[in-house]
Design a protein around this motif. Structure first.
Motif, PDB file in Angstrom:
ATOM      1  N   THR A 214       8.978   7.376  -1.205  1.00  0.00           N
ATOM      2  CA  THR A 214       8.067   6.890  -0.104  1.00  0.00           C
ATOM      3  C   THR A 214       6.698   7.101  -0.374  1.00  0.00           C
ATOM      4  OG1 THR A 214       8.380   8.974   1.064  1.00  0.00           O
ATOM      5  CG2 THR A 214       9.938   7.643   1.298  1.00  0.00           C
TER       6      THR A 214
ATOM      7  N   THR B 194      -2.183   1.831  10.431  1.00  0.00           N
ATOM      8  CA  THR B 194      -0.986   2.231  11.663  1.00  0.00           C
ATOM      9  C   THR B 194      -1.607   2.132  13.126  1.00  0.00           C
ATOM     10  OG1 THR B 194       0.259   3.315   9.795  1.00  0.00           O
ATOM     11  CG2 THR B 194       0.767   3.549  12.303  1.00  0.00           C
TER      12      THR B 194
ATOM     13  N   ARG C  13      14.954   4.381  -3.015  1.00  0.00           N
ATOM     14  CA  ARG C  13      13.641   3.797  -2.343  1.00  0.00           C
ATOM     15  C   ARG C  13      14.255   2.304  -2.318  1.00  0.00           C
ATOM     16  NH1 ARG C  13       8.802   1.852  -5.920  1.00  0.00           N
ATOM     17  NH2 ARG C  13       8.021   0.345  -4.765  1.00  0.00           N
ATOM     18  N   TRP C  14      15.021   1.812  -3.096  1.00  0.00           N
ATOM     19  CA  TRP C  14      15.320   0.652  -3.206  1.00  0.00           C
ATOM     20  C   TRP C  14      16.642   0.179  -2.337  1.00  0.00           C
ATOM     21  CZ3 TRP C  14      11.838  -2.679  -3.884  1.00  0.00           C
ATOM     22  CH2 TRP C  14      10.871  -2.508  -4.832  1.00  0.00           C
TER      23      TRP C  14
ATOM     24  N   ASP D 173       0.719  -1.220  -0.143  1.00  0.00           N
ATOM     25  CA  ASP D 173      -0.071  -0.266   0.017  1.00  0.00           C
ATOM     26  C   ASP D 173       0.931   1.250  -0.013  1.00  0.00           C
ATOM     27  OD1 ASP D 173       0.988  -0.157   2.703  1.00  0.00           O
ATOM     28  OD2 ASP D 173      -0.904   0.021   3.582  1.00  0.00           O
ATOM     29  N   LYS D 174       1.948   1.256  -0.901  1.00  0.00           N
ATOM     30  CA  LYS D 174       2.730   2.372  -0.940  1.00  0.00           C
ATOM     31  C   LYS D 174       1.804   3.484  -1.605  1.00  0.00           C
ATOM     32  CE  LYS D 174       6.770   4.407  -3.101  1.00  0.00           C
ATOM     33  NZ  LYS D 174       6.172   5.170  -4.399  1.00  0.00           N
TER      34      LYS D 174
ATOM     35  N   ASP E 206       5.699  -6.569   7.261  1.00  0.00           N
ATOM     36  CA  ASP E 206       6.111  -5.230   7.804  1.00  0.00           C
ATOM     37  C   ASP E 206       6.206  -4.046   6.988  1.00  0.00           C
ATOM     38  OD1 ASP E 206       5.977  -5.862  10.519  1.00  0.00           O
ATOM     39  OD2 ASP E 206       8.219  -6.303  10.313  1.00  0.00           O
ATOM     40  N   ASP E 207       6.666  -4.514   5.613  1.00  0.00           N
ATOM     41  CA  ASP E 207       7.277  -3.300   4.768  1.00  0.00           C
ATOM     42  C   ASP E 207       6.068  -2.913   3.594  1.00  0.00           C
ATOM     43  OD1 ASP E 207       7.160  -5.860   3.382  1.00  0.00           O
ATOM     44  OD2 ASP E 207       9.315  -5.640   2.529  1.00  0.00           O
ATOM     45  N   HIS E 208       4.963  -3.328   4.173  1.00  0.00           N
ATOM     46  CA  HIS E 208       3.715  -2.920   3.197  1.00  0.00           C
ATOM     47  C   HIS E 208       3.636  -1.432   2.774  1.00  0.00           C
ATOM     48  CE1 HIS E 208       1.255  -0.925   6.356  1.00  0.00           C
ATOM     49  NE2 HIS E 208       2.091  -1.414   6.902  1.00  0.00           N
ATOM     50  N   SER E 209       4.032  -0.694   3.370  1.00  0.00           N
ATOM     51  CA  SER E 209       4.080   0.745   3.002  1.00  0.00           C
ATOM     52  C   SER E 209       5.064   1.010   2.133  1.00  0.00           C
ATOM     53  CB  SER E 209       4.019   1.904   4.252  1.00  0.00           C
ATOM     54  OG  SER E 209       5.276   1.706   4.802  1.00  0.00           O
ATOM     55  N   SER E 210       5.967   0.131   1.870  1.00  0.00           N
ATOM     56  CA  SER E 210       7.102   0.437   0.773  1.00  0.00           C
ATOM     57  C   SER E 210       6.707  -0.188  -0.516  1.00  0.00           C
ATOM     58  CB  SER E 210       8.525   0.194   1.268  1.00  0.00           C
ATOM     59  OG  SER E 210       8.576  -1.287   1.659  1.00  0.00           O
TER      60      SER E 210
ATOM     61  N   THR F   7       6.983   3.848  11.347  1.00  0.00           N
ATOM     62  CA  THR F   7       5.859   4.581  11.959  1.00  0.00           C
ATOM     63  C   THR F   7       6.442   5.229  13.178  1.00  0.00           C
ATOM     64  OG1 THR F   7       4.456   2.705  12.894  1.00  0.00           O
ATOM     65  CG2 THR F   7       3.996   3.517  10.481  1.00  0.00           C
TER      66      THR F   7
ATOM     67  N   TYR G 119      12.231   3.991   6.097  1.00  0.00           N
ATOM     68  CA  TYR G 119      10.990   4.778   5.795  1.00  0.00           C
ATOM     69  C   TYR G 119       9.703   4.266   5.882  1.00  0.00           C
ATOM     70  CZ  TYR G 119      11.436   2.842   1.259  1.00  0.00           C
ATOM     71  OH  TYR G 119      11.534   1.930   0.268  1.00  0.00           O
ATOM     72  N   THR G 120       9.794   2.805   6.337  1.00  0.00           N
ATOM     73  CA  THR G 120       8.460   2.209   6.512  1.00  0.00           C
ATOM     74  C   THR G 120       8.261   2.103   7.988  1.00  0.00           C
ATOM     75  OG1 THR G 120       9.582   0.063   6.679  1.00  0.00           O
ATOM     76  CG2 THR G 120       8.694   0.616   4.751  1.00  0.00           C
TER      77      THR G 120
ATOM     78  N   GLY H 247       3.542   7.582   2.754  1.00  0.00           N
ATOM     79  CA  GLY H 247       3.850   6.766   3.967  1.00  0.00           C
ATOM     80  C   GLY H 247       2.725   6.262   4.885  1.00  0.00           C
ATOM     81  N   ALA H 248       3.019   5.298   5.603  1.00  0.00           N
ATOM     82  CA  ALA H 248       1.947   4.870   6.459  1.00  0.00           C
ATOM     83  C   ALA H 248       1.573   5.911   7.732  1.00  0.00           C
ATOM     84  CB  ALA H 248       2.071   3.369   7.057  1.00  0.00           C
TER      85      ALA H 248
ATOM     86  N   SER I   5      15.064   0.047   1.054  1.00  0.00           N
ATOM     87  CA  SER I   5      13.614  -0.753   1.354  1.00  0.00           C
ATOM     88  C   SER I   5      14.170  -1.843   2.315  1.00  0.00           C
ATOM     89  CB  SER I   5      13.321  -1.345   0.001  1.00  0.00           C
ATOM     90  OG  SER I   5      12.613  -2.559   0.232  1.00  0.00           O
ATOM     91  N   PRO I   6      13.289  -2.059   3.051  1.00  0.00           N
ATOM     92  CA  PRO I   6      13.620  -2.999   4.383  1.00  0.00           C
ATOM     93  C   PRO I   6      13.812  -4.375   3.656  1.00  0.00           C
ATOM     94  CG  PRO I   6      11.566  -1.929   4.955  1.00  0.00           C
ATOM     95  CD  PRO I   6      11.940  -1.525   3.277  1.00  0.00           C
ATOM     96  N   SER I   7      13.337  -4.951   2.721  1.00  0.00           N
ATOM     97  CA  SER I   7      13.806  -6.159   2.070  1.00  0.00           C
ATOM     98  C   SER I   7      15.051  -6.201   1.071  1.00  0.00           C
ATOM     99  CB  SER I   7      12.464  -6.798   1.621  1.00  0.00           C
ATOM    100  OG  SER I   7      11.667  -5.733   0.634  1.00  0.00           O
TER     101      SER I   7
ATOM    102  N   LYS J 271      14.023  -0.345   9.633  1.00  0.00           N
ATOM    103  CA  LYS J 271      12.609  -0.468   9.040  1.00  0.00           C
ATOM    104  C   LYS J 271      12.809   0.821   7.971  1.00  0.00           C
ATOM    105  CE  LYS J 271       8.728  -1.882  11.025  1.00  0.00           C
ATOM    106  NZ  LYS J 271       7.669  -1.553  11.827  1.00  0.00           N
TER     107      LYS J 271
ATOM    108  N   ASN K  95      -5.527   4.825   5.558  1.00  0.00           N
ATOM    109  CA  ASN K  95      -3.935   4.869   5.723  1.00  0.00           C
ATOM    110  C   ASN K  95      -3.738   5.213   7.089  1.00  0.00           C
ATOM    111  OD1 ASN K  95      -1.223   5.391   5.404  1.00  0.00           O
ATOM    112  ND2 ASN K  95      -1.304   7.179   4.353  1.00  0.00           N
ATOM    113  N   VAL K  96      -4.455   5.979   7.841  1.00  0.00           N
ATOM    114  CA  VAL K  96      -4.187   6.405   9.417  1.00  0.00           C
ATOM    115  C   VAL K  96      -4.656   5.215  10.077  1.00  0.00           C
ATOM    116  CG1 VAL K  96      -4.959   7.628  11.181  1.00  0.00           C
ATOM    117  CG2 VAL K  96      -4.567   8.733   9.133  1.00  0.00           C
TER     118      VAL K  96
END
Lengths: 426, 325
Positions: free
Chosen positions: B270, A407, B146-147, A202-203, A256-260, B172, B169-170, B273-274, B150-152, B167, A403-404
């Motif tokens: 990014t 989290t 970004r890459w 969900d970037k 965990d990294d869904h937002s990226s 929160t 930029y992911t 962002g969440a 990126s966490p992965s 983590k 989005n809010v």
């Protein structure tokens, strides 16, 4: 001396940057007055890559064979889910310079232009081609207002699909879940094995909004789900709250990294077996097959939990703007677009199913055959995340709330934001 | 000589004294000069200030749908966005992003400039290496970082071997997490990776500015300081740095307006962002205006961005005008 020169240069540079910066944002809103080609048929879409572009070219080929004298100008604008194209289109429509015909999601997205008085009704074209009854009634409702039809549906995607990695499920002796209880049961077992149960990307927020709308569909049922967008069912309905609770629980099982990640990246996690499931529209099938995975061997698809019997429609349609210079040519193109020939040329390449129910099933793959059967019998519901259910403005507010929520996981705040936003629904 | 006196006399007696002076101002040369700058003055007046005014007008209207509606809404749009979670988060993010970004760019640029100024052998090589990222657009920088972060993928594959899981930029997380208005105020951890990317790209610019400044300081000053018994550190601290003040001022202004209006880097790297931890007013403005079709609200955000930049720029322009005079 040198110092003051440097200061002067610096200030000129700074001023120039500010001025150009501001100028850009201001003029972007008011541009779009370049003259449109009178003799050419401009086809506006966001189909620029992969199967989508192949499909569009196949469609244009069919059209060129039937109408060799009409020159077609492909005016596709790149950008996922039409994010850029929609902005360009809005500007052109505002500026009184519409393309000859353009791609638009059926439902609220099309209706924004209809309400603004920018579209021509197409009932005559429907009658002339004998299309009455060739498109499902629920679908015609999405492109009509006060009995007037404003768009020709060309393709259908299904939004409520749960994709799963077959190998992961077989290895762990699991069955794809049909209910939410089964879903959480499966998810717990997968989590215990160290596999991410549900992949979300969900970037761009709609990746999450789609999950939520499918839960809403399951909890409310197709009829009440549709009434949500007309205001007959409000967002403080207990079923909406329950949906939010389920959504909250589901978020506990995502990567965990869904937002990226974009949606393709989430599908890739499933393809790699790092995650087991993914909720996404059936354009994900195209992604899986492009990675040489086979339907029912490597990956599988079932309706999202408790939404069997409903078909979340993401339909691309084409309309005819008012004030185009070549209305006859547009009619000819739309005739091909709605015809079985045109749809069967376009859809197998794009990976969607034809909106025209006479489509020839033999031209489609196993997944699409199944989807075509479901499409004929299921109740069709409009997707919120793709602009069919509600106006853009409301959709943006829902995306904001989702989005809010992903989290903060605060159900009461979420319901409150949704209720507040729903004042934007007429 | 006598001719001039006799010619001048009647004029002086009949007309006010300033008239001939003014006529002298508007001679042919000046008319030509005016003719040359007039087109650009008109263009700027219309396409810059005119449209700023237009944006201000729209921000006070009720144009919040596809159909233009210019009826007066007062400050409703401003009231709405200031009560909005997303915009409050934008303000928080933009404050911390601007702060860290400017500090990082100034310090790194200065250190690198002093380093290159040490009469190195491969000076031009280093200069080019440090300047190179500036040649890229923020879009490219955004996609690359970004890459990388990126966490992965990217740098995290190395870090994982060391047992570090970040983590980036992911994340929160927000420090120190004080609840103000609708948001948690504090430093969003996810802003740091964006600062890294932006600094990576813009340090070259501040390096170039500082290097030019250092080259402009006469050697006599250093020698005089040395004669007076100052250590190298004292020379930099007490002599060189004060000389670089105007340059530093320019760097800060230029970086401030880049960071306050940042859009492309966020959009490609990014996204919002969440929980909107990396959202910025520019991104919000674009999405509000062109995706949601809330033109008036978008215009209001644009006006606030303009005000934010003006807070930095106007004192600067006033000061540099005084400096010239």
């Amino acid at each position: 001396m040198k110092r003051s020169l440097a200061v002067l240069l610096g200030s000129i540079l700074a001023l120039a940057m500010i001025l150009t910066g501001c100028g850009k944002s201001d003029t972007a809103a008011s541009e779009g007055s370049d003259s449109s080609d009178g003799g050419k048929l401009e086809i506006f879409s966001w189909w620029t890559a992969g199967g989508e572009a192949d499909g569009l070219n196949a469609l244009i080929d069919v059209f060129n064979k039937k109408q060799p004298d009409i020159e077609v100008k492909n005016e596709a604008v790149a950008g996922g889910a039409g994010s850029n194209a929609k902005a360009v289109l809005a500007t052109r429509m505002q500026g009184g310079n519409p393309p000859s015909t353009f791609q638009v999601h059926g439902g609220a997205e099309l209706m924004a232009y209809v309400d603004a008085g920018k579209m021509e009704p197409l009932n005559d074209l429907f009658k002339k081609n004998g299309w009455d009854g060739k498109f499902p009634e629920d679908l015609i409702d999405m492109v009509s207002k006060d009995g007037k039809i404003y768009g020709i549906p060309v393709d259908i995607h299904r939004g409520n699909v749960l994709w799963y990695n077959k190998k992961v499920f077989d290895d762990n002796n699991l069955q794809p879940p049909k209910t939410f209880d089964e879903f959480f049961d499966v998810a717990d077992k997968l989590k215990a094995k160290g596999i991410t149960p549900l992949a979300i990307g969900d970037k761009e927020v709609w990746g999450s909004t789609m999950v939520f709308e499918n839960i809403l569909l399951a909890e409310l049922g197709p009829d009440k789900y549709k009434q949500l967008w007309t205001g007959e069912v409000t967002f403080d309905d207990p079923a909406v709250k329950k949906s939010a609770e389920i959504f909250k629980k589901m978020i506990g099982y995502i990567n965990d990294d869904h937002s990226s990640l974009a949606w393709q990246d989430a599908s890739q996690l499933v393809a790699d077996g790092k995650a087991a499931m993914n909720i996404m529209g059936d354009w994900a099938k195209g992604y899986f097959t492009s990675k040489n995975l086979k339907y029912n061997e490597d990956f599988g698809a079932v309706p999202t939990p408790e939404s069997d019997g409903s078909f979340m429609v993401v339909a691309d349609t084409f309309g005819k703007p008012k004030g185009v210079k070549n209305p006859d040519q547009v009619d000819k193109f739309l005739t091909v677009l709605g015809s079985v020939d045109g749809q069967d040329a376009f859809n197998p390449k794009k990976g969607s199913i034809p909106a025209n129910v006479d489509g020839d099933t033999s031209k489609y793959d196993d997944y699409s055959k199944q989807a075509m059967d479901d499409f004929k019998t299921d109740s069709l519901t409009p997707s919120l995340a793709h602009g069919s259910a509600a106006p853009q403005g409301f959709m943006t507010k829902v995306d904001e709330a989702v989005n809010v929520f992903v989290t903060q996981k605060n159900v009461d705040n979420f319901i409150q934001s949704l209720t507040q936003a729903s004042s934007l629904l007429k | 000589m006598s001719d001039m006196v006799t010619q001048g006399r009647p004029r002086l007696s009949n007309q006010p004294a300033f008239k001939p002076r003014r006529r002298r101002r508007m001679n042919a040369d000046r008319w030509i000069a005016l003719g040359f700058i007039l087109p650009s003055i008109i263009l700027i007046a219309v396409f810059v200030y005119g449209f700023i005014g237009w944006t201000g007008y729209v921000s006070l209207s009720q144009w919040n749908s596809f159909l233009p509606d210019f009826s007066f809404a007062g400050f409703d749009n401003y009231a709405y966005i200031f009560k909005n979670f997303r915009f409050q988060a934008d303000l928080r993010n933009t404050i911390f992003f601007t702060l860290f970004f400017i500090i990082a760019v100034v310090i790194l640029g200065l250190v690198l400039a002093i380093f290159i100024d040490q009469k190195l052998k491969a000076e031009s090589l280093f200069r080019n290496i440090f300047l190179f990222p500036m040649a890229l657009s923020f879009v490219v920088t955004g996609v690359v970082w970004r890459w990388v972060l990126s966490p992965s993928t990217g740098v995290n594959l190395f870090l994982e071997h060391l047992g570090i899981h970040l983590k980036w930029y992911t994340s929160t997380a927000i420090f120190p997490h004080i609840h103000i208005g609708m948001i948690d105020f504090g430093i969003p951890a996810a802003v740091i990776p964006v600062v890294i990317a932006a600094t990576w790209q813009q340090t070259g610019f501040s390096l170039a500015m500082f290097l030019a400044g250092l080259r402009g300081i006469p050697d006599e000053l250093r020698e005089a300081a040395r004669m007076d018994g100052a250590t190298e550190l004292q020379i930099y601290w007490k002599v060189i740095l004060p000389q670089l003040k105007p340059i530093m001022f320019s760097v800060i202004i230029i970086m401030a307006h880049i960071s306050l209006k940042i859009f492309d880097l966020i959009y490609t790297m990014t996204g919002s962002g969440a929980n909107y931890v990396t959202d910025m007013p520019g991104v919000n403005m674009f999405e509000t205006t062109f995706k949601a079709n809330y033109y008036a609200q978008g215009a209001a955000i644009a006006m606030i961005m303009l005000l934010l930049v003006a807070i930095f720029i106007v004192p600067y322009l006033i000061k540099s005008r005084k400096g010239d005079a």
